[in-house]
Design a protein around this motif. Structure first.
Motif, PDB file in Angstrom:
ATOM      1  N   PRO A  51      -5.306   6.085  -2.036  1.00  0.00           N
ATOM      2  CA  PRO A  51      -6.223   4.973  -2.323  1.00  0.00           C
ATOM      3  C   PRO A  51      -5.539   3.907  -3.176  1.00  0.00           C
ATOM      4  N   THR A  52      -5.753   2.663  -2.822  1.00  0.00           N
ATOM      5  CA  THR A  52      -5.091   1.554  -3.510  1.00  0.00           C
ATOM      6  C   THR A  52      -5.420   1.533  -4.995  1.00  0.00           C
ATOM      7  N   ARG A  53      -6.619   1.931  -5.373  1.00  0.00           N
ATOM      8  CA  ARG A  53      -6.983   1.929  -6.796  1.00  0.00           C
ATOM      9  C   ARG A  53      -6.114   2.911  -7.591  1.00  0.00           C
TER      10      ARG A  53
ATOM     11  N   ARG B 151       0.891  -1.160   0.000  1.00  0.00           N
ATOM     12  CA  ARG B 151       0.000   0.000   0.000  1.00  0.00           C
ATOM     13  C   ARG B 151       0.932   1.213   0.000  1.00  0.00           C
TER      14      ARG B 151
ATOM     15  N   PRO C 279      -9.005  -5.255  -3.754  1.00  0.00           N
ATOM     16  CA  PRO C 279      -9.711  -4.161  -3.085  1.00  0.00           C
ATOM     17  C   PRO C 279     -10.296  -4.554  -1.724  1.00  0.00           C
TER      18      PRO C 279
ATOM     19  N   ASP D  94      -7.498  -4.499   0.493  1.00  0.00           N
ATOM     20  CA  ASP D  94      -6.861  -3.189   0.376  1.00  0.00           C
ATOM     21  C   ASP D  94      -5.345  -3.269   0.213  1.00  0.00           C
TER      22      ASP D  94
END
Length: 181
Positions: A144-146, A139, A164, A167
């Motif tokens: 945000p991971t996206r 991470r 997702p 995460d």
């Protein structure tokens, strides 16, 4: 008083122009330094270091990174692919998050650990690139991971797996491919 002290004190106005190239070289070197900050979530260890200057990987930094990314279950260490560090660096650059800290969920996995994880999870590859030092699960702080997924995919430099619900993002230096949402 040396030149640095003079400049810091604002007294460097009288220095000859001959001092300028050294200052420019110093600035240029800083711009070519590749630095990473990492936090291993399983060991709670933190590491921040410059692993590459220009085209030269720093051997002692790579050794520290290998130890940091060891199999936390067994303590086994392997050589991590330096291109994986370049990938992380370029992802944070692309996101404009130079001060970001990569949270490490997993780095190197020994064959023993990989086999154990395969018995307990369906998502672990038999020939996982974690076992060859070519993969990490990550991470990036305050990101945000996206968005990390999108940045990693756009670089087209290896595999990108997006998880997702858990995460995190898997990145590797294998062939270009992606999976997950």
């Amino acid at each position: 008083m040396n030149r640095r002290d003079l400049l810091a004190a604002g007294l460097g106005m009288g220095l000859s122009i001959a001092g300028a190239p050294a200052i420019a070289r110093s600035r240029s070197t800083r711009e070519r330094e590749r630095t990473l900050s990492l936090h291993h979530l399983h060991t709670d260890e933190r590491l921040s270091l410059t692993y590459r200057v220009g085209e030269h990987y720093q051997r002692s930094a790579l050794q520290r990174l290998n130890q940091f990314l060891r199999d936390f279950r067994t303590g086994d260490v392997t050589a991590i692919d330096p291109q994986l560090f370049d990938l992380l660096h370029d992802v944070k650059q692309q996101l404009g998050h130079d001060a970001g800290v990569f949270e490490i969920i997993g780095g190197y996995r020994s064959p023993h650990t990989n086999a154990m994880l395969r018995r307990t999870s369906s998502g672990v590859a038999r020939k996982s690139l974690h076992m060859t030092g070519q993969a990490m699960d990550i991470r990036l702080s305050e990101t945000p991971t996206r968005l990390i997924r999108d940045a990693a995919r756009s670089l087209s430099r290896g595999g990108v797996g997006y998880y997702p619900k858990s995460d995190f993002l898997h990145v590797d230096t294998g062939r270009v491919r992606h999976w997950g949402a």
